[in-house]
Scaffold this active site. Structure first.
Site, mmCIF file in Angstrom:
data_model
loop_
_atom_site.group_PDB
_atom_site.id
_atom_site.type_symbol
_atom_site.label_atom_id
_atom_site.label_comp_id
_atom_site.label_asym_id
_atom_site.label_seq_id
_atom_site.Cartn_x
_atom_site.Cartn_y
_atom_site.Cartn_z
ATOM 1 N N HIS A 77 0.819 -1.215 0.000
ATOM 2 C CA HIS A 77 0.000 0.000 0.000
ATOM 3 C C HIS A 77 0.857 1.272 0.000
ATOM 4 C CE1 HIS A 77 -3.773 -2.221 0.626
ATOM 5 N NE2 HIS A 77 -3.087 -2.975 1.464
ATOM 6 N N ASN A 155 -9.983 -3.373 0.927
ATOM 7 C CA ASN A 155 -9.588 -3.262 -0.474
ATOM 8 C C ASN A 155 -10.800 -2.961 -1.336
ATOM 9 O OD1 ASN A 155 -6.864 -3.856 0.000
ATOM 10 N ND2 ASN A 155 -7.163 -6.048 -0.301
#
Length: 538
Positions: A77, A155
């Protein structure tokens, strides 16, 4: 109401006194020690040509801080964008009062608004990677509730590659660049996936257009893990969280993504920022699926398995509120890069399930933040709750404030105490006490069913989505060793016979009409070497 120059504890955000902050007209440049700087152009030297002397404090402070401007990049990320906004509760879950299922305060009152910060991200690729690359997208939301922070870390895709946190380092290593060549390699990815059948559902999503959302504003979000809600009686139910964009959902084919990347590799960050600047505030409806907290033997999968979707005909999406993002960050590093999330950050009325991925993430995420940002990362304004904090935790690198309560005896940093220390709160309701029994084992869950939902997903795609999926898989698998190709074809066939057949045929053909990633990359290397413009030395 907190002002924007204060952190969540009400302290000035930059460490200055209230009196100094009030003097906003003085824009004199200073050192970090507050010394006014009259010359910011020249170091202190012996004569105009040097040498430079060692006591250049202004220069030393400036350059040594510059040397440390970057904190360690997130392992996953790393590439992200973010925005501030609010969550507004409906007070209902479907048509029922939400209090029937959870006592979490932020949901109870219709129209109640809770400040939020959202960070969108890609997962595998680095901090300056193009936003057009095939990758899951992170969708992490920090709710600044009256009971403290709640982080919902998820997500865009509603399932994941694995069901046990033990495999997470292996998964990431397989998807990250080769440790020798430092290049991402499809063969390494599919070598791992071909030996991990539970990943077939996620792979079917990832290599379809769903693997490249058009923009952050036009993608779904999901908590992925299974959580629990707890009501005033201490009763618990299983829940899954879903963000549904009111802007609609849009995805990109591989060809479209490559065209966009040639023009703008920051397109999603730019799109989010400019939409908010224009006043076109992106909005998502927040929905949950609810399931009783038991084994559900009627299902052909385990409801705690993150590689599976809960069927919506049995467990419908129930709206519980909406989220609006209406303010851009004022400083990317302070707000987006230093934002720190953790799956264990829950408020009363929310709880953990036995989801093996959730249990592992709950340790890993917050541990990562302590390493990446520092032991006192929760004192940073973007991470601090918007309520008073009082703890007996002390010191550590970059401690900014002491979390004492008004009237607390400063000599007492322990509990219990009869000398004016901190006290425990009253219980908000009965504890949720699920019954747990069994032998300690190292075993996978019984109902794996790795292929059914992947096949259903393949058949649910439109023709153009299936075409793009097959082309992308063939392109990635063509350079791989035959043993990897054969194992993947076998797995695709178990998902759906047509699925496996089309991938196998594509690999056998000499030319699919699309260059493989390896061929495209090799062509780029050749062009740079052979078609570049010569220049004379100077």
């Amino acid at each position: 109401m907190e002002t924007k120059n204060q952190n969540g504890n009400g302290h000035p955000a930059n460490g200055q006194s209230e009196k100094d902050n009030a003097n906003t007209d003085d824009q004199t440049l200073t050192t970090r020690q507050g010394h006014p700087i009259s010359d910011n152009q020249n170091t202190r030297t012996v004569g105009s040509r040097g040498p430079t002397t060692l006591e250049n404090y202004q220069f030393l402070e400036k350059i040594t801080h510059f040397d440390r401007e970057r904190i360690p990049e997130r392992v996953v990320h790393a590439r992200g964008a973010g925005a501030h906004g609010y969550f507004e509760a409906y007070s209902l879950v479907g048509n029922e009062p939400i209090a029937k299922y959870t006592r979490a305060k932020l949901f109870q009152q219709k129209g109640k608004q809770t400040p939020v910060f959202v960070r969108f991200s890609s997962v595998i690729h680095g901090g300056h990677s193009p936003e057009t690359l095939r990758d899951p997208r992170g969708f992490a939301t920090k709710f600044y509730t009256e009971d403290g922070n709640w982080d919902l870390v998820g997500n865009n895709l509603k399932v994941f590659f694995i069901r046990d946190a033990m495999k997470f380092p292996d998964l990431v290593h397989a998807f990250k660049p080769d440790p020798v060549t430092n290049r991402q390699d499809g063969e390494r990815i599919f070598d791992f996936i071909s030996n991990t059948p539970e990943a077939m559902h996620m792979i079917t999503f990832l290599f379809s257009p769903w693997g490249i959302p058009a923009t952050y504003r036009q993608m779904q979000g999901s908590g992925v893990n299974t959580y629990k809600w707890v009501n005033d009686a201490g009763e618990g139910v299983l829940v899954k969280y879903h963000w549904e964009p009111k802007q609609g959902i849009k995805n990109l084919t591989q060809d479209q993504a490559e065209q966009i990347q040639g023009k703008n590799f920051n397109h999603s960050t730019q799109d989010l920022y400019e939409a908010i600047e224009r006043g076109e505030f992106p909005e998502w409806e927040f929905c949950v699926q609810i399931m009783s907290d038991d084994d559900h033997p009627e299902l052909d999968f385990d409801p705690l398995d993150d590689t599976k979707l809960w069927p919506t005909d049995q467990f419908p999406f129930l709206p519980i509120g909406r989220m609006v993002l209406n303010r851009n960050p004022e400083n990317y590093f302070a707000e987006v890069e230093q934002a720190a999330f953790g799956t264990g950050v829950l408020v009363d009325g929310l709880d953990f399930s036995d989801d093996k991925m959730l249990q592992g993430r709950t340790l890993s995420y917050s541990d990562t933040q302590r390493y990446r940002v520092g032991a006192n990362y929760l004192q940073l304004p973007i991470n601090a709750p918007k309520k008073r904090v009082a703890t007996n935790q002390r010191d550590g690198q970059m401690a900014y404030v002491v979390d004492t309560a008004p009237g607390q005896n400063p000599h007492v940093n322990y509990e219990p105490s009869s000398l004016g220390g901190l006290k425990e709160s009253t219980k908000p309701g009965p504890d949720h006490t699920p019954y747990v029994a069994g032998n300690l084992v190292r075993q996978k869950i019984e109902r794996t069913n790795d292929f059914k939902q992947a096949g259903e997903r393949y058949r649910s795609f439109e023709d153009w989505e299936r075409d793009d999926l097959i082309n992308n898989l063939v392109g990635a698998l063509k350079p791989a060793h035959k043993v990897v190709q054969d194992k993947m074809i076998e797995l695709f066939t178990k998902c759906d016979e047509d699925y496996g057949r089309r991938v196998a045929e594509g690999i056998r053909q000499d030319n699919t009409g699309h260059a493989t990633p390896n061929e495209t990359q090799a062509e780029g290397v050749r062009q740079a070497a052979e078609e570049s413009q010569s220049a004379q030395p100077y």
